[in-house]
Design an enzyme around this catalytic site. Structure first.
Site, short mmCIF file in Angstrom:
data_model
loop_
_atom_site.label_atom_id
_atom_site.label_comp_id
_atom_site.label_asym_id
_atom_site.label_seq_id
_atom_site.Cartn_x
_atom_site.Cartn_y
_atom_site.Cartn_z
N ARG A 63 0.82 -1.21 0.00
CA ARG A 63 0.00 0.00 0.00
C ARG A 63 0.85 1.26 0.00
O ARG A 63 0.34 2.35 -0.19
CB ARG A 63 -0.89 0.00 1.25
CG ARG A 63 -1.95 -1.07 1.22
CD ARG A 63 -2.64 -1.18 2.56
NE ARG A 63 -1.65 -1.44 3.61
CZ ARG A 63 -1.93 -1.71 4.87
NH1 ARG A 63 -3.18 -1.73 5.27
NH2 ARG A 63 -0.98 -1.95 5.76
N LYS A 171 7.09 -17.82 7.49
CA LYS A 171 6.53 -18.26 8.77
C LYS A 171 5.86 -17.08 9.44
O LYS A 171 6.21 -15.94 9.11
CB LYS A 171 7.63 -18.86 9.64
CG LYS A 171 8.53 -17.81 10.31
CD LYS A 171 9.32 -18.42 11.45
CE LYS A 171 9.69 -17.34 12.44
NZ LYS A 171 10.48 -17.72 13.54
N LYS A 205 20.87 -21.92 5.92
CA LYS A 205 22.20 -21.59 6.44
C LYS A 205 23.21 -22.66 6.01
O LYS A 205 22.91 -23.84 6.04
CB LYS A 205 22.16 -21.49 7.97
CG LYS A 205 21.38 -20.27 8.47
CD LYS A 205 21.32 -20.27 9.98
CE LYS A 205 20.41 -19.19 10.50
NZ LYS A 205 20.94 -17.85 10.41
N ASP A 258 7.54 -19.79 18.11
CA ASP A 258 8.44 -18.98 17.28
C ASP A 258 9.70 -19.76 16.87
O ASP A 258 10.21 -19.57 15.78
CB ASP A 258 8.83 -17.71 18.06
CG ASP A 258 9.60 -16.73 17.20
OD1 ASP A 258 9.20 -16.52 16.04
OD2 ASP A 258 10.61 -16.17 17.69
N HIS A 263 12.22 -24.12 13.68
CA HIS A 263 13.68 -24.20 13.53
C HIS A 263 14.30 -25.37 14.32
O HIS A 263 15.09 -26.14 13.77
CB HIS A 263 14.36 -22.91 14.00
CG HIS A 263 13.80 -21.67 13.38
ND1 HIS A 263 13.49 -21.59 12.04
CD2 HIS A 263 13.51 -20.47 13.90
CE1 HIS A 263 13.03 -20.38 11.78
NE2 HIS A 263 13.02 -19.68 12.88
N LYS A 363 15.27 -15.82 24.50
CA LYS A 363 15.69 -14.44 24.28
C LYS A 363 16.42 -13.94 25.53
O LYS A 363 16.23 -14.47 26.61
CB LYS A 363 14.47 -13.55 24.05
CG LYS A 363 13.78 -13.83 22.73
CD LYS A 363 12.75 -12.75 22.41
CE LYS A 363 12.19 -12.96 21.03
NZ LYS A 363 13.17 -12.83 19.95
N1 LIG Z 1 11.03 -9.37 9.25
C1 LIG Z 1 11.57 -10.54 9.44
O1 LIG Z 1 12.77 -10.66 9.72
C2 LIG Z 1 10.74 -11.81 9.31
C3 LIG Z 1 11.32 -13.04 9.67
C4 LIG Z 1 10.59 -14.21 9.53
C5 LIG Z 1 9.30 -14.14 9.01
N2 LIG Z 1 8.75 -12.93 8.68
C6 LIG Z 1 7.40 -12.93 8.13
O2 LIG Z 1 7.40 -12.20 6.91
C7 LIG Z 1 6.19 -11.49 6.75
C8 LIG Z 1 6.53 -10.01 6.58
O3 LIG Z 1 7.17 -9.55 7.74
P1 LIG Z 1 7.77 -8.08 7.87
O4 LIG Z 1 8.58 -8.05 9.10
O5 LIG Z 1 8.38 -7.65 6.61
O6 LIG Z 1 6.43 -7.25 8.14
P2 LIG Z 1 6.17 -5.72 7.81
O7 LIG Z 1 7.39 -4.90 7.90
O8 LIG Z 1 4.97 -5.33 8.62
O9 LIG Z 1 5.76 -5.78 6.28
C9 LIG Z 1 4.53 -6.28 5.87
C10 LIG Z 1 4.24 -5.70 4.52
O10 LIG Z 1 2.92 -6.08 4.15
C11 LIG Z 1 2.33 -4.97 3.52
N3 LIG Z 1 0.91 -4.99 3.73
C12 LIG Z 1 0.23 -5.09 4.91
N4 LIG Z 1 -1.10 -5.04 4.67
C13 LIG Z 1 -1.26 -4.93 3.35
C14 LIG Z 1 -2.39 -4.84 2.49
N5 LIG Z 1 -3.64 -4.86 2.96
N6 LIG Z 1 -2.18 -4.73 1.18
C15 LIG Z 1 -0.92 -4.68 0.67
N7 LIG Z 1 0.18 -4.78 1.42
C16 LIG Z 1 0.01 -4.89 2.74
C17 LIG Z 1 2.92 -3.76 4.20
O11 LIG Z 1 3.04 -2.71 3.30
P3 LIG Z 1 2.10 -1.44 3.34
O12 LIG Z 1 1.83 -1.10 4.76
O13 LIG Z 1 2.84 -0.43 2.57
O14 LIG Z 1 0.88 -1.91 2.64
C18 LIG Z 1 4.34 -4.21 4.49
O15 LIG Z 1 5.20 -3.85 3.45
C19 LIG Z 1 5.36 -11.80 7.99
O16 LIG Z 1 4.51 -12.87 7.71
C20 LIG Z 1 6.39 -12.23 9.02
O17 LIG Z 1 5.84 -13.10 9.97
C21 LIG Z 1 9.45 -11.77 8.82
#
Ligand SMILES: NC(=O)c1ccc[n+]([C@@H]2O[C@H](COP(=O)([O-])OP(=O)(O)OC[C@H]3O[C@@H](n4cnc5c(N)ncnc54)[C@H](OP(=O)(O)O)[C@@H]3O)[C@@H](O)[C@H]2O)c1
Length: 513
Positions: A63, A171, A205, A258, A263, A363
Site C-alpha cells: 500500500r 513463517k 544456512k 516462534d 527451527h 531471548k
Molecule cells: N522481518 C523478518 O525478519 C521476518 C522473519 C521471519 C518471518 N517474517 C514474516 O514475513 C512477513 C513479513 O514480515 P515483515 O517483518 O516484513 O512485516 P512488515 O514490515 O509489517 O511488512 C509487511 C508488509 O505487508 C504490507 N501490507 C500489509 N497489509 C497490506 C495490504 N492490505 N495490502 C498490501 N500490502 C500490505 C505492508 O506494506 P504497506 O503497509 O505499505 O501496505 C508491508 O510492506 C510476515 O509474515 C512475518 O511473519 C518476517
C-alpha cells in the site's frame, strides 16, 4: 526450467545452479521489513554472483505510496545497510533497472487487476515469459486472501505448464495444528504442493546444509550416530536480543511457536535422520518427516517433567541494564508468554532408542549462538579413565550454526612430557578461515533454489503439520495451567534454574557456549 536438483548438484560436487529461467519475482509486502533487510539484499548478492537470471523483474507490492524510483531508493537503502557486500555502482544500476513497485491494497478487489496489468507491461518490456515467483512477505492474516486473489485473477500457471508459478510462504504457518491445516488447505486450493515453498530460513544456512554432508560424506561419523555410541544431543538456539519491536507478534507466539515448532525441530530432524536412499528433495523430506513422527508423544505428566518455560526479568545485556519482558513496549504487564523453552525429548526408533535430546532456546540469553552438540558415551573406566575422581571428558562433536560457522571435535590428548597426563583438546574447522569468502545469506540460497525449482530446503506440508501435532499437547497443557508459575530468569543469564535441573536430573549439564 533447470532440471538440476540440489541432489544432482551435490552429487556432482558442482557449483551452485544458475537460475537460468527468466522470471518475475513478485514480493507481496515489498516495502516491508523482511524485503528491506533480507530479500532485496539477497537478490542483489545473487546478481553480483551471476546467479540471478539475466532477464528478471522484481516487483514489490504494497500500500506504500512508492513509484518505481521510490522503491529503488528503498531497496538501495536496504542493500547499503544489510547486504553482505557493498554496493558496486555498475551492478547496482543493472539491479535497480529490474525493480518495480505496484501500489495495491490486497483488500481491494480491483487491486489484482491493476497488478496484472502492470506485470504484463513489465514482462512484455523485459522480454519475460511469465514465469512467476510469488513471495508472501505480508502479515500471516493476508496469506490466504493473497493466494485467493492470485487464483481469482488467474495468475497461477498449472504445475506442469510451459511457464511456472511458485509460491513462497513465510513463517508463521498458523499458531497451532488447526490453523496450520486451515492455511495449508486454503493454499492447496490454488497451488499444487510442488509449487509451494515454505521457508524456514534456518535450512538455508550453510552449516545447516552441511549437516547432511558431514554425516553422509564422511565415514567417521555415521557409524557412531546411534544409541550405541551417543550419550545425548543438545541443540541450543540462543538470542541476546529481547522482544524489541515485535511484541505484537511475539505476545501471541512465544518461544515454543516462534522457534521450537519450526527451527529447532528441523535441526533435530536433520541431525537424527536416517540416510536417505537418494538426494531427491522428497526422499530427504520423507526421512526428516519420519524423525518428527517418531518423537515420543508428550502427555500432561511428561510435559511437566520434561518441558521448562521461562520469561526474562530485568537484567543486563553486555553490561547495560535492560528491562524485563513484562516491561517491554507492547507487552501485557501480566503476560504469560514464554521467552525461553528447554525440553528433553526422545526419538522412539531403533537408532535413537533411549538417547535424550535436550533442546533450549530463548531471548535475552548471554550469547547469540546456535549450535548442535553430539556427545558420545564416555570411554570405559579403565586404562586412562580409571580414576573416578578425574574422569576424562567424553568426545563431543559440535556443529556451530552461528556465529563462527564450523564444527569442532572435542577429544582427549596427551600433554607433552614424561608423565601420562591427558587434556581435552579441540579439532576445529571454521568456514571463514577455510573457505575465505563470507558465506551466502540463507535467503540468497533459498531464493535461488525457488527459482531453480528445488524444494529440498523447504518444509513440506506434512512436516509442518507433524511438528504442530507434536508441540500441540505442550500448548494445551500451558493453556490449562495458565495460572501456574512461570519461572523467571534474569536477562543475560542462561534461563531459569529449572532448565538446569531438567538436564541435571539426568546427570548431565548444558554445554557452556
Ligand atoms: N522481518 C523478518 O525478519 C521476518 C522473519 C521471519 C518471518 N517474517 C514474516 O514475513 C512477513 C513479513 O514480515 P515483515 O517483518 O516484513 O512485516 P512488515 O514490515 O509489517 O511488512 C509487511 C508488509 O505487508 C504490507 N501490507 C500489509 N497489509 C497490506 C495490504 N492490505 N495490502 C498490501 N500490502 C500490505 C505492508 O506494506 P504497506 O503497509 O505499505 O501496505 C508491508 O510492506 C510476515 O509474515 C512475518 O511473519 C518476517
Amino acid at each position: 526450467m533447470s532440471p538440476e536438483t540440489l541432489a544432482e548438484r551435490l552429487a556432482a560436487g558442482s557449483a551452485p545452479p544458475v537460475a537460468a529461467d527468466a522470471v518475475s519475482i513478485v514480493i507481496f509486502g515489498g516495502a516491508g521489513d523482511l524485503a528491506h533487510r533480507k530479500l532485496l539484499p539477497a537478490l542483489y548478492n545473487l546478481l553480483i554472483d551471476g546467479l540471478l537470471p539475466p532477464r528478471v523483474a522484481i516487483v514489490g507490492v504494497g500500500r506504500r505510496d512508492f513509484d518505481d524510483a521510490g522503491f529503488r531508493a528503498f531497496a538501495k537503502d536496504g542493500v547499503t545497510k544489510f547486504s553482505r557486500r557493498p554496493i558496486d555502482d555498475a551492478r547496482w544500476k543493472t539491479f535497480a533497472e529490474s525493480l518495480f513497485f505496484v501500489n495495491v491494497d490486497l483488500g481491494d478487489e480491483n487491486g489484482f487487476v491493476r497488478l496484472g496489468a502492470r506485470l504484463d507491461t513489465v514482462e512484455h518490456e523485459r522480454g519475460l515469459p511469465g514465469n512467476r515467483v510469488y513471495y508472501l512477505a505480508v502479515p500471516p492474516s493476508l496469506f490466504v486472501p493473497t493466494v485467493e486473489g492470485l487464483r481469482h485473477a488467474r495468475f497461477i500457471a498449472p504445475p506442469d505448464g510451459k511457464q511456472f508459478a511458485r509460491l513462497i510462504v513465510e513463517k508463521p504457518i498458523g499458531h497451532d495444528l488447526q490453523s496450520a491445516r486451515e492455511i495449508n488447505d486454503a493454499i492447496a486450493k490454488s497451488f499444487d504442493e510442488r509449487q509451494i515453498f515454505r521457508i524456514d530460513h534456518y535450512l538455508g544456512k550453510e552449516t545447516v546444509q552441511n549437516i547432511l554432508v558431514l554425516r553422509f560424506a564422511n565415514s567417521f561419523f555415521e557409524p557412531l550416530f546411534n544409541q550405541k555410541y551417543i550419550d545425548h544431543v543438545q541443540i541450543t538456539v540462543a538470542e541476546t536480543e529481547g522482544v524489541g519491536t515485535r511484541a505484537g507478534y511475539y505476545e501471541q507466539a512465544g518461544a515454543l511457536r516462534d522457534m521450537v515448532q519450526n527451527h529447532l525441530l528441523q535441526l533435530l530432524a536433520l541431525v537424527a535422520t536416517e540416510p536417505p536412499h537418494s538426494l531427491d528433495p522428497d526422499v530427504i523430506r520423507d526421512e526428516k518427516l519420519e524423525v518428527v513422527q517418531s518423537l515420543r508423544p508428550l502427555t500432561p505428566d511428561t510435559i511437566d517433567a520434561s518441558v521448562v518455560r521461562g520469561q526474562y526479568a530485568a537484567g543486563f545485556d553486555m553490561g547495560k541494564p535492560v528491562p524485563g519482558y513484562r516491561d517491554e513496549d507492547g507487552v501485557k504487564p501480566a503476560s504469560t508468554t514464554e521467552t525461553f523453552v528447554a525440553l528433553k525429548l526422545f526419538i522412539d526408533n531403533w537408532r535413537w532408542a533411549g538417547v535424550p535430546f535436550f533442546l533450549r532456546t530463548g531471548k535475552r540469553l548471554p550469547k547469540r549462538a546456535s549450535e548442535i552438540s553430539i556427545q558420545l558415551k564416555e570411554v570405559p573406566p579403565i586404562l586412562f579413565n580409571r580414576n573416578a575422581a578425574s574422569r576424562l571428558d567424553a568426545n563431543v562433536l559440535t556443529i556451530r550454526i552461528q556465529p563462527d560457522e564450523g564444527f569442532a571435535l572435542g577429544i582427549s590428548s596427551k600433554v607433552p612430557g614424561p608423565r601420562v597426563q591427558i587434556y581435552p583438546v579441540n579439532m576445529d574447522f571454521r568456514y571463514g578461515s577455510t573457505f575465505g569468502a563470507s558465506s551466502p545469506e540463507a535467503y540468497e540460497r533459498l531464493l535461488l533454489d525457488v527459482m531453480a525449482g528445488d524444494a529440498t530446503l523447504f518444509m513440506r506440508r506434512d512436516s509442518v503439520e507433524a511438528s504442530w501435532q507434536w508441540v500441540s499437547p505442550i500448548l494445551d497443557r500451558w493453556t490449562e495451567r495458565a495460572d501456574a508459575d512461570l519461572p523467571k530468569y534474569a536477562a543475560g543469564s542462561w534461563g531459569p534454574a529449572e532448565a538446569d535441573r531438567l538436564i541435571g536430573s539426568t546427570g548431565r549439564t548444558w554445554r557452556q557456549l
